[in-house]
Design a protein around this motif. Structure first.
Motif, PDB file in Angstrom:
ATOM      1  N   THR A  88      10.012   3.939  -3.408  1.00  0.00           N
ATOM      2  CA  THR A  88       8.957   4.073  -4.323  1.00  0.00           C
ATOM      3  C   THR A  88       8.622   5.712  -4.733  1.00  0.00           C
ATOM      4  OG1 THR A  88       7.478   4.328  -2.537  1.00  0.00           O
ATOM      5  CG2 THR A  88       7.892   2.013  -3.369  1.00  0.00           C
ATOM      6  N   PRO A  95       6.104   1.896   6.236  1.00  0.00           N
ATOM      7  CA  PRO A  95       5.088   2.690   6.960  1.00  0.00           C
ATOM      8  C   PRO A  95       3.731   2.572   5.745  1.00  0.00           C
ATOM      9  CG  PRO A  95       6.991   3.986   6.486  1.00  0.00           C
ATOM     10  CD  PRO A  95       7.113   2.661   5.731  1.00  0.00           C
ATOM     11  N   THR A  96       2.773   2.918   6.466  1.00  0.00           N
ATOM     12  CA  THR A  96       1.413   2.850   5.616  1.00  0.00           C
ATOM     13  C   THR A  96       1.583   3.572   4.274  1.00  0.00           C
ATOM     14  OG1 THR A  96       0.528   4.622   7.001  1.00  0.00           O
ATOM     15  CG2 THR A  96      -0.177   2.356   7.661  1.00  0.00           C
ATOM     16  N   GLY A  97       0.971   2.914   3.370  1.00  0.00           N
ATOM     17  CA  GLY A  97       0.802   3.614   1.924  1.00  0.00           C
ATOM     18  C   GLY A  97       2.061   3.773   1.202  1.00  0.00           C
ATOM     19  N   SER A  98       3.074   3.312   1.950  1.00  0.00           N
ATOM     20  CA  SER A  98       4.559   3.542   1.088  1.00  0.00           C
ATOM     21  C   SER A  98       4.486   2.840  -0.188  1.00  0.00           C
ATOM     22  CB  SER A  98       5.686   3.196   2.046  1.00  0.00           C
ATOM     23  OG  SER A  98       5.522   1.548   2.387  1.00  0.00           O
ATOM     24  N   GLY A  99       3.931   1.749  -0.630  1.00  0.00           N
ATOM     25  CA  GLY A  99       3.754   1.055  -1.691  1.00  0.00           C
ATOM     26  C   GLY A  99       4.439  -0.382  -1.422  1.00  0.00           C
ATOM     27  N   LYS A 100       4.090  -0.981  -0.305  1.00  0.00           N
ATOM     28  CA  LYS A 100       4.754  -2.311  -0.121  1.00  0.00           C
ATOM     29  C   LYS A 100       3.905  -3.303  -1.103  1.00  0.00           C
ATOM     30  CE  LYS A 100       3.486  -1.894   4.277  1.00  0.00           C
ATOM     31  NZ  LYS A 100       2.991  -0.450   3.929  1.00  0.00           N
ATOM     32  N   THR A 101       2.549  -3.285  -1.025  1.00  0.00           N
ATOM     33  CA  THR A 101       1.659  -4.182  -1.694  1.00  0.00           C
ATOM     34  C   THR A 101       2.213  -4.129  -3.524  1.00  0.00           C
ATOM     35  OG1 THR A 101       0.014  -4.041  -0.204  1.00  0.00           O
ATOM     36  CG2 THR A 101      -0.460  -5.081  -2.121  1.00  0.00           C
ATOM     37  N   THR A 102       2.152  -2.760  -3.888  1.00  0.00           N
ATOM     38  CA  THR A 102       1.960  -2.728  -5.230  1.00  0.00           C
ATOM     39  C   THR A 102       3.642  -3.016  -5.472  1.00  0.00           C
ATOM     40  OG1 THR A 102       0.874  -0.721  -4.854  1.00  0.00           O
ATOM     41  CG2 THR A 102       1.804  -1.063  -7.027  1.00  0.00           C
ATOM     42  N   ASP A 108       8.291   9.211  -9.018  1.00  0.00           N
ATOM     43  CA  ASP A 108       7.445   9.977 -10.067  1.00  0.00           C
ATOM     44  C   ASP A 108       7.006  11.207  -9.273  1.00  0.00           C
ATOM     45  OD1 ASP A 108       6.059   8.032  -8.845  1.00  0.00           O
ATOM     46  OD2 ASP A 108       4.231   8.564 -10.163  1.00  0.00           O
ATOM     47  N   GLU A 109       6.932  11.126  -8.109  1.00  0.00           N
ATOM     48  CA  GLU A 109       6.390  12.011  -7.180  1.00  0.00           C
ATOM     49  C   GLU A 109       7.493  13.084  -6.422  1.00  0.00           C
ATOM     50  OE1 GLU A 109       3.700  10.775  -4.742  1.00  0.00           O
ATOM     51  OE2 GLU A 109       2.383   9.948  -6.485  1.00  0.00           O
ATOM     52  N   GLU A 117      -7.671  -7.688  -1.265  1.00  0.00           N
ATOM     53  CA  GLU A 117      -6.819  -7.195  -2.510  1.00  0.00           C
ATOM     54  C   GLU A 117      -5.787  -8.268  -2.813  1.00  0.00           C
ATOM     55  OE1 GLU A 117      -4.048  -4.222  -0.753  1.00  0.00           O
ATOM     56  OE2 GLU A 117      -3.931  -3.028  -2.552  1.00  0.00           O
ATOM     57  N   ASP A 173      -1.428  -8.674   6.348  1.00  0.00           N
ATOM     58  CA  ASP A 173      -2.102  -7.320   6.471  1.00  0.00           C
ATOM     59  C   ASP A 173      -3.743  -7.858   6.687  1.00  0.00           C
ATOM     60  OD1 ASP A 173      -3.432  -4.952   6.412  1.00  0.00           O
ATOM     61  OD2 ASP A 173      -2.400  -4.420   4.511  1.00  0.00           O
ATOM     62  N   ILE A 200       2.306   3.543 -10.983  1.00  0.00           N
ATOM     63  CA  ILE A 200       1.371   2.503 -10.266  1.00  0.00           C
ATOM     64  C   ILE A 200       1.232   1.333 -11.239  1.00  0.00           C
ATOM     65  CG2 ILE A 200       0.207   4.087  -9.046  1.00  0.00           C
ATOM     66  CD1 ILE A 200      -1.821   4.301 -11.193  1.00  0.00           C
ATOM     67  N   LYS A 213       4.943  -6.154  -8.475  1.00  0.00           N
ATOM     68  CA  LYS A 213       5.460  -5.873  -9.376  1.00  0.00           C
ATOM     69  C   LYS A 213       6.741  -6.896  -9.429  1.00  0.00           C
ATOM     70  CE  LYS A 213       4.788  -0.742  -9.403  1.00  0.00           C
ATOM     71  NZ  LYS A 213       5.211   0.615  -9.175  1.00  0.00           N
ATOM     72  N   THR A 262      10.810   2.393  -7.699  1.00  0.00           N
ATOM     73  CA  THR A 262       9.490   2.591  -8.602  1.00  0.00           C
ATOM     74  C   THR A 262       9.098   3.825  -9.022  1.00  0.00           C
ATOM     75  OG1 THR A 262       7.811   2.870  -6.791  1.00  0.00           O
ATOM     76  CG2 THR A 262       8.668   0.560  -6.942  1.00  0.00           C
TER      77      THR A 262
HETATM   78  N1  LIG Z   1       2.699   7.610  -7.903  1.00  0.00           N
HETATM   79  C1  LIG Z   1       2.872   6.451  -7.441  1.00  0.00           C
HETATM   80  N2  LIG Z   1       2.361   5.768  -6.775  1.00  0.00           N
HETATM   81  C2  LIG Z   1       2.441   4.688  -6.327  1.00  0.00           C
HETATM   82  C3  LIG Z   1       3.707   3.864  -6.431  1.00  0.00           C
HETATM   83  N3  LIG Z   1       3.758   3.048  -5.880  1.00  0.00           N
HETATM   84  C4  LIG Z   1       2.459   2.658  -5.394  1.00  0.00           C
HETATM   85  N4  LIG Z   1       2.072   3.479  -5.471  1.00  0.00           N
HETATM   86  C5  LIG Z   1       0.379   4.219  -5.104  1.00  0.00           C
HETATM   87  O1  LIG Z   1       0.419   4.303  -3.611  1.00  0.00           O
HETATM   88  C6  LIG Z   1      -0.791   3.775  -3.065  1.00  0.00           C
HETATM   89  C7  LIG Z   1      -0.326   2.736  -1.993  1.00  0.00           C
HETATM   90  O2  LIG Z   1       0.254   1.813  -2.401  1.00  0.00           O
HETATM   91  P1  LIG Z   1       0.406   0.332  -1.565  1.00  0.00           P
HETATM   92  O3  LIG Z   1       1.036  -0.408  -2.665  1.00  0.00           O
HETATM   93  O4  LIG Z   1      -1.272  -0.044  -1.548  1.00  0.00           O
HETATM   94  O5  LIG Z   1       1.185   0.706  -0.353  1.00  0.00           O
HETATM   95  P2  LIG Z   1       1.157  -0.117   0.826  1.00  0.00           P
HETATM   96  O6  LIG Z   1       2.506   0.239   1.558  1.00  0.00           O
HETATM   97  O7  LIG Z   1       0.716  -1.513   0.607  1.00  0.00           O
HETATM   98  O8  LIG Z   1      -0.097   0.383   1.801  1.00  0.00           O
HETATM   99  P3  LIG Z   1      -0.767  -0.032   3.265  1.00  0.00           P
HETATM  100  O9  LIG Z   1      -0.966  -1.691   3.150  1.00  0.00           O
HETATM  101  O10 LIG Z   1      -1.931   0.688   3.297  1.00  0.00           O
HETATM  102  O11 LIG Z   1       0.225   0.159   4.230  1.00  0.00           O
HETATM  103  C8  LIG Z   1      -1.450   3.146  -4.131  1.00  0.00           C
HETATM  104  O12 LIG Z   1      -2.580   4.050  -4.518  1.00  0.00           O
HETATM  105  C9  LIG Z   1      -0.380   2.958  -5.123  1.00  0.00           C
HETATM  106  O13 LIG Z   1      -0.936   2.674  -6.621  1.00  0.00           O
HETATM  107  C10 LIG Z   1       4.928   4.758  -7.411  1.00  0.00           C
HETATM  108  O14 LIG Z   1       5.868   4.243  -7.623  1.00  0.00           O
HETATM  109  N5  LIG Z   1       4.489   5.828  -7.802  1.00  0.00           N
END
Ligand SMILES: Nc1nc2c(ncn2[C@@H]2O[C@H](COP(=O)(O)OP(=O)(O)OP(=O)(O)O)[C@@H](O)[C@H]2O)c(=O)[nH]1
Ligand SMILES: [Mg+2]
Length: 373
Positions: A314, A185-192, A317-318, A219, A211, A343, A196, A340
């Motif tokens: 991911t 899903p969007t924002g789940s932490g895929k890219t980060t 910590d939250e 990015e 993307d 960040i 890693k 994870t």
């Molecule tokens: N606190 C916390 N934040 C995280 C973690 N992993 C990722 N993030 C943060 O979550 C936000 C979204 O992470 P992305 O890696 O961009 O997520 P994504 O799934 O690629 O998002 P989209 O490409 O928009 O769908 C960023 O601000 C990251 O820094 C984690 O383990 N802990």
């Protein structure tokens, strides 16, 4: 895993039937209310891997959105009813009150009520098998004599529960094959998470991204430059199989994907079909640890078409509770690979272990502490 479903007038009856036929090692996988009662699906581990691994892969679903919504709503209803009845039953049906407390503790940690019940059934059965307690015998005794008989060993009983929980957590903390794909899903932490893992991988790493949302490719290019890796542009999912073939010098190819708000879209179908044509693809579903059970279940179903076998969990910590992730991974037969908790790239990722997951699920007061309170 071999699965078998049982139909009976009550959940209890279905479970008794299953256990009688499949033995005590059978694990409860899923359940649903059927017209004539309840359908419960049990699974039992097979000693040998299936001859054709593709045959064991999940079949992609082609439900229309309206059908999907309808089934999801029904599932929610059934789950709520089962949760109410399992919660109410827990106290009444346990010979040892502390086992009911442990069951309640699992439910409080967001372990699905039926799974919690199944785990405590097994703990109770182990106690009985060991001759420490026979249920009928226990019920005839006063609570204090039961305590004396068990020498009330909290740690031991809690240990049994932890072991049962651990048995249900499947781990695979490896990237298998050359191509790792990250969906979710969007924002789940895929890219980060992908970055890693890219940093930890070593060797020649190639980064790719499908993307096309504004800024996403930039990015990824920025990441590649910053961390000294190669970014390989990929115009469309259809080009993936050939691209993978052509990158012979790469040790690892990591593919980032957009968060699909509608995983049944044409774009998602294209990606699913491209992944199918890459037998070396290892697909990870990236989900935030704080997602609740119903959302996770839906997400897992919706992303099933990408043939993922593992979860990256991911944002630990939250969240303080990982019960939903464990319940839904167990229900869907998925493995947990990496977790994870921040960040920082690459520090905040590590391979999952069943011991740590159990600890995270059961974080908080132990049974001994609760009893002392
Ligand atoms: N606190 C916390 N934040 C995280 C973690 N992993 C990722 N993030 C943060 O979550 C936000 C979204 O992470 P992305 O890696 O961009 O997520 P994504 O799934 O690629 O998002 P989209 O490409 O928009 O769908 C960023 O601000 C990251 O820094 C984690 O383990 N802990
Ligand atoms: Mg992203």
């Amino acid at each position: 895993m071999q699965t078998k479903s049982y139909l009976a007038t009550s959940m209890e009856a279905a479970m008794v039937q299953a256990r009688a036929e499949l033995g005590d090692d059978a694990l409860l996988l899923r359940s649903r209310k059927a017209e004539a009662g309840y359908e419960v699906v049990f699974g039992i581990e097979q000693a040998e891997a299936p001859a054709n691994p593709a045959a064991a892969s999940p079949v992609s679903t082609t439900l229309a959105a309206s059908e999907f919504a309808q089934i999801s709503a029904q599932l929610d209803e059934i789950r709520a009813a089962l949760a109410r009845s399992a919660g109410a039953q827990s106290r009444a049906s346990r010979a040892i009150p502390e086992l009911a407390n442990l069951q309640a503790r699992l439910i409080a940690a967001e372990i699905e009520p039926l799974l919690a019940k199944d785990i405590l059934d097994r703990v109770e059965a182990s106690l009985a098998v060991e001759g420490v307690s026979q249920r009928a015998d226990l019920q005839a005794r006063s609570r204090s004599s039961v305590r004396m008989m068990l020498n009330f060993d909290y740690d031991y009983i809690e240990g049994l529960m932890r072991a049962e929980l651990k048995r249900r957590i499947q781990i695979d903390a490896h990237v298998r094959g050359k191509l790792a794909v990250f969906v979710g899903p969007t924002g789940s932490g895929k890219t980060t998470s992908m970055m890693k893992l890219a940093m930890a991988a070593g060797g020649r790493v190639r980064l790719m991204s499908l993307d096309s949302t504004p800024g996403a490719r930039e990015e990824m290019k920025w990441y590649a430059q910053t961390y000294g890796m190669d970014f390989v542009p990929l115009a469309s999912p259809a080009k993936l199989p050939r691209m993978v073939q052509s990158l012979k010098d790469a040790d690892w190819i990591l593919l980032d994907t957009p968060g699909f708000t509608a995983p049944d879209s044409e774009q998602a179908a294209e990606l699913a079909s491209a992944i199918e044509q890459c037998p070396e693809a290892d697909v990870f579903l990236v989900v935030a640890g704080y997602m609740k059970s119903t959302d996770l279940e839906r997400t897992i179903q919706r992303y099933e078409k990408f043939r993922f076998s593992k979860l990256v969990v991911t944002k630990l910590d939250e969240t303080a509770a990982l019960g939903s992730v464990v319940s839904e991974a167990s229900r869907a037969g998925k493995k947990i690979s990496f977790v994870t908790d921040g960040i920082r790239i690459p520090e905040d990722i590590r391979p999952a272990t069943a011991d740590e997951i159990v600890k995270l699920v059961l974080g908080g007061a132990s049974l001994r502490e609760q009893s002392a309170a």
